[in-house]
Design an enzyme around this catalytic site. Structure first.
Site: not given
Ligand code: CP
Length: 305
Positions: A54-55, A83, A104
């Site tokens: 959703r976000t 990396k 996020r």
């Protein structure tokens, strides 16, 4: 021009009551007129170090409805973080390519750190168990839309109140509007003391319960949450509590007429599918409201509204 122009949104406590109401009002404008070509020439970066449906997609949708471009990654595995690149180097690099960064990250406090090193604004799309301010704004929008007010509501929050970041942000925001809080959780997943202190300092009441059925008749909003299995240090502890609360349609019989069931989603098993057809179920509309809120946030932070 809004004073929010150019400012990061890391915690819902970064916004005053007036700031919150301004975003909600702007989101209403976007709900009435969603396609506005105001982001032409702007590039927005979307950096998701943790899974999301959703976000991430509602932010992408918001940018596209506004005519902007979006770049980024949906998993740290496909970026140079794999990396060993640091968060600081990632943010400094991506800020060269974009006007605004949506991030996020599983680490509490990572969004604040990113905002301190970034030359472009950061929108926190969830940092660990800490904050989820854009979810909070869409929750507030959904509450205002369904209750016709944000003032003095009885809200019951059910489930994982310890690791569930959405409830932490929502309690802090609703404390500005005189809410009465009903916290339902297993003993091991109670609302953190810091959040309860926030309520007390606002001069408001909270009550704690272990039974879901105790709060159904008194709630204006029944805010269900998922038990956040991925945040438990010990998987055995998750097994003990994972089925603590399951809302079934028959349980809603003695709820108030105005009551709505909200859930930030995703759900696992805490709301059975027979609730979906009940007019009191509002969680999919709630997710839709996320697009309007994210349009409002992007437009406001870029100084276009
Ligand atoms: N509510 C929410 O944050 O959902 P996603 O994890 O799918 O983004």
């Amino acid at each position: 021009m809004s004073k929010l122009k150019g400012k990061s949104l890391v915690s819902i406590t970064d916004y005053s009551k007036d700031d919150i109401l301004r975003i909600l009002d702007t989101a209403e404008e976007f709900e009435a007129n969603q396609r506005q070509n105001i982001l032409n020439g702007y590039v927005i970066a979307s950096l998701f170090f943790e899974p999301s449906t959703r976000t991430r997609l509602s932010f992408e949708s918001a940018v596209q409805y506004l005519g902007g471009s979006i770049i980024g990654f949906a998993s740290a595995d496909t970026s140079s973080v794999k990396k060993g690149e640091t968060l600081k180097d990632t943010i400094l690099t991506v800020s060269n390519y974009s006007d605004l960064i949506i991030m996020r990250n599983p680490m509490d406090g990572s969004a604040r750190y990113a905002s301190e090193v970034s030359p472009v604004p950061i929108i926190n799309a969830g940092d660990g168990a800490n904050q989820h301010p854009t979810q909070c704004l869409l929750d507030l929008y959904s509450i205002r839309k369904t209750q016709s007010t944000l003032d003095n509501i009885d809200i019951a929050m059910i489930g994982d109140l310890k690791y569930g970041r959405t409830v932490h942000s929502l309690v802090q925001a609703l404390s500005l509007f005189g809410a009465k809080f009903h916290f339902v959780s297993p003993d091991s997943l109670k609302m953190p003391s810091s959040v309860k202190t926030w309520v007390k300092n606002a001069g408001l009441e909270y009550h704690q319960y272990t039974e879901l059925t105790d709060v159904i008749p008194i709630a204006d909003i029944l805010y269900m949450t998922r038990i956040q299995g991925e945040r438990f240090p010990d998987p055995l502890e998750y097994e003990k509590v994972k089925n603590s609360y399951i809302l079934e349609n028959a349980m809603l019989e003695n709820s108030k007429d105005n009551m709505k069931v909200l859930h930030p989603l995703p759900r696992v098993n805490e709301i059975t599918e027979d609730v979906d057809d009940n007019p009191k179920a509002y969680y999919f509309q709630q997710a839709k409201n996320g697009v309007y809120i994210r349009q409002a946030l992007i437009a406001t932070i870029l100084g276009l509204k």
